[in-house]
Design an enzyme around this catalytic site. Sequence first.
Site, short mmCIF file in Angstrom:
data_model
loop_
_atom_site.label_atom_id
_atom_site.label_comp_id
_atom_site.label_asym_id
_atom_site.label_seq_id
_atom_site.Cartn_x
_atom_site.Cartn_y
_atom_site.Cartn_z
N ASP A 13 0.13 -5.75 -9.54
CA ASP A 13 0.50 -6.42 -10.79
C ASP A 13 1.98 -6.42 -11.12
O ASP A 13 2.38 -6.84 -12.19
CB ASP A 13 -0.28 -5.85 -12.00
CG ASP A 13 -1.70 -6.42 -12.04
OD1 ASP A 13 -1.95 -7.41 -11.32
OD2 ASP A 13 -2.52 -5.88 -12.77
N GLY A 15 3.88 -8.24 -9.67
CA GLY A 15 4.23 -9.66 -9.57
C GLY A 15 4.68 -10.08 -8.18
O GLY A 15 5.36 -11.10 -8.01
N PRO A 87 0.22 -5.03 1.12
CA PRO A 87 -0.60 -4.80 -0.07
C PRO A 87 -0.06 -3.69 -0.96
O PRO A 87 0.64 -2.80 -0.50
CB PRO A 87 -1.95 -4.41 0.50
CG PRO A 87 -1.75 -4.11 1.93
CD PRO A 87 -0.44 -4.66 2.35
N GLY A 88 -0.43 -3.75 -2.21
CA GLY A 88 0.14 -2.84 -3.18
C GLY A 88 -0.62 -1.54 -3.40
O GLY A 88 -0.04 -0.55 -3.78
N ASP A 143 11.69 -11.45 -18.26
CA ASP A 143 11.37 -12.24 -19.45
C ASP A 143 10.59 -11.42 -20.47
O ASP A 143 10.71 -11.63 -21.67
CB ASP A 143 10.58 -13.51 -19.07
CG ASP A 143 9.33 -13.19 -18.28
OD1 ASP A 143 9.43 -12.45 -17.27
OD2 ASP A 143 8.23 -13.65 -18.67
N GLY A 441 -26.61 33.73 42.32
CA GLY A 441 -27.95 33.32 42.77
C GLY A 441 -27.97 33.31 44.29
O GLY A 441 -26.92 33.35 44.94
N GLY A 446 -29.30 25.59 45.48
CA GLY A 446 -28.64 24.39 44.96
C GLY A 446 -27.39 24.76 44.16
O GLY A 446 -26.80 23.91 43.50
N LYS A 447 -27.01 26.00 44.25
CA LYS A 447 -25.87 26.52 43.50
C LYS A 447 -24.58 25.77 43.83
O LYS A 447 -23.82 25.38 42.93
CB LYS A 447 -25.71 28.00 43.87
CG LYS A 447 -24.90 28.83 42.94
CD LYS A 447 -25.24 30.32 43.14
CE LYS A 447 -25.19 30.76 44.58
NZ LYS A 447 -23.83 30.88 45.13
N SER A 515 -22.95 37.00 44.64
CA SER A 515 -22.79 38.25 43.88
C SER A 515 -24.13 38.93 43.60
O SER A 515 -24.62 38.92 42.47
CB SER A 515 -22.03 38.00 42.58
OG SER A 515 -22.27 36.72 42.04
N1 LIG Z 1 5.86 -12.68 -17.76
C1 LIG Z 1 5.87 -12.55 -16.47
N2 LIG Z 1 4.73 -12.37 -15.82
C2 LIG Z 1 4.73 -12.25 -14.49
C3 LIG Z 1 5.94 -12.31 -13.76
N3 LIG Z 1 5.62 -12.15 -12.45
C4 LIG Z 1 4.28 -12.03 -12.38
N4 LIG Z 1 3.74 -12.08 -13.60
C5 LIG Z 1 2.31 -11.96 -13.94
O1 LIG Z 1 1.88 -10.66 -13.60
C6 LIG Z 1 0.53 -10.69 -13.13
C7 LIG Z 1 0.43 -10.07 -11.75
O2 LIG Z 1 1.15 -10.86 -10.84
P1 LIG Z 1 0.80 -10.91 -9.31
O3 LIG Z 1 1.84 -11.75 -8.68
O4 LIG Z 1 -0.61 -11.28 -9.08
O5 LIG Z 1 1.02 -9.39 -8.93
P2 LIG Z 1 0.82 -8.60 -7.54
O6 LIG Z 1 -0.41 -7.79 -7.74
O7 LIG Z 1 2.03 -7.74 -7.45
O8 LIG Z 1 0.74 -9.59 -6.45
C8 LIG Z 1 0.12 -12.13 -13.16
O9 LIG Z 1 -0.60 -12.38 -14.34
C9 LIG Z 1 1.44 -12.89 -13.15
O10 LIG Z 1 1.35 -14.15 -13.76
C10 LIG Z 1 7.17 -12.49 -14.46
O11 LIG Z 1 8.26 -12.55 -13.92
N5 LIG Z 1 7.06 -12.60 -15.82
#
Ligand SMILES: Nc1nc2c(ncn2[C@@H]2O[C@H](COP(=O)(O)OP(=O)(O)O)[C@@H](O)[C@H]2O)c(=O)[nH]1
Lengths: 607, 324
Positions: A13, A15, A87-88, A143, A441, A446-447, A515
Amino acid sequence: MDLLRFSTAGSVDDGKSTLIGRLLHDAKGIFEDQLEAVRRASGDASAPDLALLTDGLRAEREQGITIDVAYRYFATPRRKFIIADTPGHEQYTRNMATGASTADASVILVDARKGLQPQSRRHTCIAHLLGIRHLVFAVNKMDLVGYDADRFAVLRDEILDLARRLGADVPVVIPVSALVGDHVVERGANMPWYAGPCLLEHLETLDPGTDTGDAFRYPVQLVLRGDGDFRGYAGTVAAGRVRPGDAVTVLPSGRTTTVKRIHTADGPLDEARPGQSVALQLTDELDVSRGDLLVAGALPRSARQIEATLVWMDDAPLVPGRPYLLKHTTRTVRATVTTVHGRTDVVTLDEQPAATLELNAIGRVTLACAQPLDLDPYTTHRITGGFILIDLESNATVAAGLVADSRPDDEGDVNSDGAPVDRAAREAQQGHRGGVLWLTGLPGTGKRALARELERRLFRRGVRVSVLDADTLRAGLSSDLGFTLEARTENLRRAAEIAKLLAATGQLVVADFVSPTAAQRAQVRAVIGDDDFIEVFVDGPREALAASDPHGLYLRARADEGDNDAAIDVPYERPCAADVVLDVSGVGIAEGAGELLERIGERGWLR
Amino acid sequence: MAASSPLLVTAQVIPETPADSEAPAPGFDTRTARLEAEALHIMREVVAEFERPVLLFSGGKDSICLLRLAEKAFHPLKIPFPLLHVDTGHNFPEVIDYRDRRAAEIGARLVVRRVEDSIASGRAVERAGPNGSRNRLQTVTLLDALTEFRFDAAFGGARRDEEKARAKERIYSFRDSSGQWDPKNQRPELWNLYNGRHHPGEHIRVFPLSNWTELDVWHYIGRERLTIPSIYFAHERPVVERDGALMPVCDLVPARPGERVSLRRVRFRTVGDVTCTACVESDADSVAAIVAETGATRVTERGSRVDDRVGEAAMEERKREGYF
Ligand SMILES: Nc1nc2c(ncn2[C@@H]2O[C@H](COP(=O)(O)OP(=O)(O)O)[C@@H](O)[C@H]2O)c(=O)[nH]1
């Protein structure tokens, strides 16, 4: 146009998928039909979920996570990029290491709101461990923190501090918003306070360099030999450069020769460089084969004992003492882990005591190999300093290994605390115990056949085994002895002493001696010691066997081992406390050998 | 697995081709050179460690590159393994021609096994209907051929950029005794150390072009001056528009009622089963023109394969079953 391989990592998550999707999208690395599929899947055609571009397998879609390294490709006018998208989840650390092993750079995601998560620290640690010099941090979701410069500065310091503690090069830290697109490909207008490069710009311009030293390293893959006098050693240059006329040393033999010609299908080359696949022709006709290493410059260290860091990758934990296959360059040998020194906590970077390593654990170990290997430290040579361990039964790749830097007190084949090559070290290395299986033996039971069959079977399992019998002894060591009871007792004493010496070097000895008296057998047991001794009484219906002995083995055995007047009815005292009693006349030799194998196994001698 | 015994490949020496003054200098920093070196390394590893490798050769552009790489990996010797083509019977004649010509040219042994025969013997059952291609049936014939010859390693020209499921596949793709791929249980692949250990009956699919893209393939064809079947170049052909794709009209793919057949200038980006291979409109009549076009295209090449559109997970399904 050149090539850059980079891996991406981040906690779930943070991103990561969105960032890669954004990179591909904005760099025009996405095809219309792919985008179309994503639009369809997102349900919102105006704002496609870019993360969907990179989530491949159905299982992943179901669970909503990336479960394996996925490779992506895109190119800009300046470079072609290969992304190893890892993967994370913590349980996929091994995949992170896999992706990092071939990467020139690593992009690590950090959520601006959460800061450095344990998983980001873990990823940073692994990337550094695997020798990635270019660490790039993308502080994402700017953001969501109002594009706050101060927040970024705090995170940046945290990241720089982590890199310092790892001893890594100073990383590049970039504030981005994957969702909006700021500082991924385009600058955007949201963070005027940031003066550094955008992510793509940085990836396009960083110099991957070479992480190899000057010393030439060339593992021989195979010998190409034609009808004429063409003989080329095919391989890929692992490090350094080579030119015709250069002197090279062939390891492990240590012979030296010069390079006559660098052959390729496109014609001969003036020089071969790291990564290049060629065939070297040498001036002298040497015996060079797959697994040999051609080197120049500083020699690698030849050792059976390896100090290394392991990244454990299998569900089944490491079993110290158990034999694995170790694949290093083009050579594969048996090896065991003799000591686990500790496990690294990749979050605190502390080392904790550990007896084993489980899936995704990283630890320092000592390994013992069946044959010496020519090793470089991983920090200077990725190829000649890296190896994998393979499970002998499942054939799975269970660990990645990184050869440790050699310390000044590393001398030859002794490990750093000066441990002797004793019985325990030998047994750990070969993966089984030494010991003596004493077959007593009467002749004709057959030893002898049983002893040979057992030897064959153990040998096939990779056990260091040998048969010791009266013929062998009488032919040399005991050629001075006659056949009086005294002489025969002396012969048995010598046999016992030899068996004991062999067992102490880790051999499994199958001793085949009549033996006949209890006193003789007691003496043998006393010499060898209870722990290393299994007494097997090979019984049988003697008269019947004597009659059915068409090859005359019985008679020869009688002359050799029987009484000196060749009396068949030498007084044989049947053992009353043998560890195993076996009558092979009914079941046959094969079955008998199987039974013995089982008993040896039960004693824990085979592991 | 042949252990660490010295491996001597003995074959006839092919005279070296004289240096071509027009050929680009074999510089090593270009991406093509690096991808080539990686592929040569992989092929040599396989020959050193497997007993019976085979190269899957269809006459398509990826396998053409694969064959060229095999020539170069063992030069000046002949290729030390046979070629295998799993023939769907739904072919472009130009491609089959090319296949036979090329195999003869380099003196390689070509084994052909036909899906027809698998159907006739009841090992494979043909699917009727509009999407009745034989791509899926190929799997049966392929696995039977691997068993028949006890091939323990099969080189394929698959690339990771083709499709999402392929993006996760290893270079050495382990297959169990029924040829199946388990995407959740793949061996980690570190550095250039490949683990080819397998039990009897199991085998490894090897993909030396894993890291190549469609564009890389065309660059390579250009660089190596490889001849390719004529249908890759722009030509006039009767086609119909079907589900947004241009389908070539021939005996196996007749126009359906209501479809309008038109003559267009087209080329194929990929060649497979005629019944499910679409073409694209193009004027590209040289490799250079194709490279330029490929660099600018906005649609994946699998987008021109109807069978992959059947479902999002179509490819993964087929791969699990043992498809390439
Ligand atoms: N506001 C915002 N949300 C983001 C940003 N990058 C990813 N997300 C959101 O974070 C969540 C997880 O992103 P994802 O790419 O699936 O994460 P991953 O598990 O690292 O691959 C999703 O709901 C994205 O839309 C970002 O720069 N700004």
